[in-house]
Design a protein around this motif. Structure first.
Motif, mmCIF file in Angstrom:
data_model
loop_
_atom_site.group_PDB
_atom_site.id
_atom_site.type_symbol
_atom_site.label_atom_id
_atom_site.label_comp_id
_atom_site.label_asym_id
_atom_site.label_seq_id
_atom_site.Cartn_x
_atom_site.Cartn_y
_atom_site.Cartn_z
ATOM 1 N N HIS A 38 -7.814 1.329 -0.194
ATOM 2 C CA HIS A 38 -7.981 0.305 -1.217
ATOM 3 C C HIS A 38 -7.347 0.722 -2.537
ATOM 4 N N SER A 39 -7.514 1.976 -2.920
ATOM 5 C CA SER A 39 -6.967 2.440 -4.196
ATOM 6 C C SER A 39 -5.447 2.489 -4.200
ATOM 7 N N SER A 40 -4.826 2.332 -3.049
ATOM 8 C CA SER A 40 -3.363 2.332 -2.996
ATOM 9 C C SER A 40 -2.781 0.930 -3.097
ATOM 10 N N ALA A 41 -3.597 -0.107 -3.093
ATOM 11 C CA ALA A 41 -3.108 -1.484 -3.002
ATOM 12 C C ALA A 41 -2.601 -2.006 -4.346
ATOM 13 N N ILE B 252 1.754 -8.003 4.666
ATOM 14 C CA ILE B 252 1.506 -6.846 3.805
ATOM 15 C C ILE B 252 2.511 -5.765 4.166
ATOM 16 N N TYR B 253 2.554 -4.697 3.343
ATOM 17 C CA TYR B 253 3.545 -3.649 3.601
ATOM 18 C C TYR B 253 3.019 -2.300 3.112
ATOM 19 N N ILE B 254 3.335 -1.236 3.863
ATOM 20 C CA ILE B 254 2.960 0.124 3.474
ATOM 21 C C ILE B 254 4.222 0.892 3.071
ATOM 22 N N PHE C 267 0.855 -1.181 0.000
ATOM 23 C CA PHE C 267 0.000 0.000 0.000
ATOM 24 C C PHE C 267 0.893 1.232 0.000
ATOM 25 N N SER C 268 0.289 2.409 -0.103
ATOM 26 C CA SER C 268 1.071 3.646 -0.080
ATOM 27 C C SER C 268 0.396 4.660 0.835
ATOM 28 N N ARG C 269 1.097 5.754 1.091
ATOM 29 C CA ARG C 269 0.492 6.890 1.765
ATOM 30 C C ARG C 269 -0.437 7.611 0.792
#
Length: 326
Positions: A178-181, A217-219, A130-132
């Motif tokens: 969700h849109s960052s996944a 998972i990872y951000i 994922f992202s910020r």
């Protein structure tokens, strides 16, 4: 009848794209063009773009048809079936090694896929990264301060162990965009490969819980998504209306009630042993008592119906009754 047009993206001699991007849409004519453009403008180009229109009554289909990019495949449903069903249609069509989801009013940074794919290719054990995000309003203006609570919800998320993530999901709910996944399809399929239709409005939250039980998972710290927030939209899940808040609470309770159905006994012990009343519990009867005990504590102060419901079942079983009494 469902209308269908399919175009195949050619990547050299390989017709199968690296990434499948799924965009469910319903009546988002106001933002849809900007969203589609943010996908097509990605610096990473090897993807298929699957747009599933959920029987929109506005000009969404005119906007979708106006794009002539060969990577686009689109379907128009004959009736409105909500976002989880619509996303599953796109998932069934997806051929890529990775799956990305974007909501029909969000915007991607042009390097989103490039940055995330590089990370995923270097970390093959990760199921999804994922992202910020930055929050934007109905005018596509930065709204991090305007919607501080929403911004902070995403911003406070940090990388954790699977066990720690599960605890956060169960006590605080969803804090991932969700849109960052970007998801590895192999791992997505390992946990069923579908969005649960019973969790419309929180289908991603339910998916993350299933995923974290089996895979990490990872951000990423990169800020790669502009997440649009509208408090009073009739067609969006987002918002802080009383009805939507109650819906979120009910969905979280429902997820907890089915949580242990997702787990093997080994996984249950791994994630919950430190909460056991009997630290040596290992027989099926002992573990069933521990599940009931956890559910008695997890619903919130003075709200124990999940645990009571579980106890009502197991107290009619003699072997478990004796174990519970012990």
């Amino acid at each position: 009848m469902i209308g269908l047009r399919i175009n195949l993206h050619m990547a050299g001699d390989n017709m199968i794209p690296k990434i499948s991007i799924i965009l469910p849409n319903y009546n988002s004519e106001k933002y849809l063009k900007e969203t589609i453009e943010s996908v097509l403008n990605q610096t990473y180009r090897d993807f298929e773009f699957i747009i599933v229109d959920d029987a929109s009554t506005d000009k969404s289909m005119d906007i979708i048809r106006s794009f002539q990019d060969s990577r686009i495949k689109y379907i128009q449903s004959d009736r409105n079936r909500q976002v989880a069903y619509t996303a599953n249609i796109g998932r069934e069509m997806a051929e890529g090694e990775y799956i990305a989801r974007i909501d029909s009013d969000d915007i991607w940074d042009e390097k989103k896929l490039e940055i995330q794919l590089k990370f995923m290719e270097e970390n093959m054990n990760i199921a999804a990264c994922f992202s910020r995000v930055d929050i934007i309003d109905e005018n596509s203006e930065n709204a991090n301060e305007k919607y501080q609570v929403i911004y902070d919800m995403f911003e406070k998320a940090k990388n954790r162990s699977q066990k720690e993530w599960l605890e956060i999901f169960l006590t605080e709910g969803n804090c991932l965009c969700h849109s960052s996944a970007l998801m590895r399809k192999e791992f997505f399929e390992d946990i069923g490969g579908f969005y649960n239709l019973a969790y419309v409005g929180a289908e991603d939250y339910e998916l993350w819980v299933r995923m974290i039980i089996r895979h990490p998972i990872y951000i990423l710290d990169d800020r790669l998504v502009k997440y649009r927030w509208e408090e009073h939209s009739a067609t969006k899940i987002s918002g802080l209306t009383k009805e939507k808040v109650y819906m979120a609470i009910n969905l979280q309770m429902m997820l907890k009630s089915h949580l242990f159905e997702y787990m093997t006994e080994e996984e249950f012990v791994r994630y919950f042993k430190d909460t056991f009343v009997n630290k040596e519990a290992k027989t099926p009867e002992e573990l069933e008592c521990e599940r009931a005990s956890y559910l008695l504590r997890c619903s919130g102060k003075d709200v124990n119906f999940l645990g009571l419901q579980k106890c009502a079942v197991i107290l009619n079983q003699l072997g478990i009754l004796n174990q519970m009494e012990k």
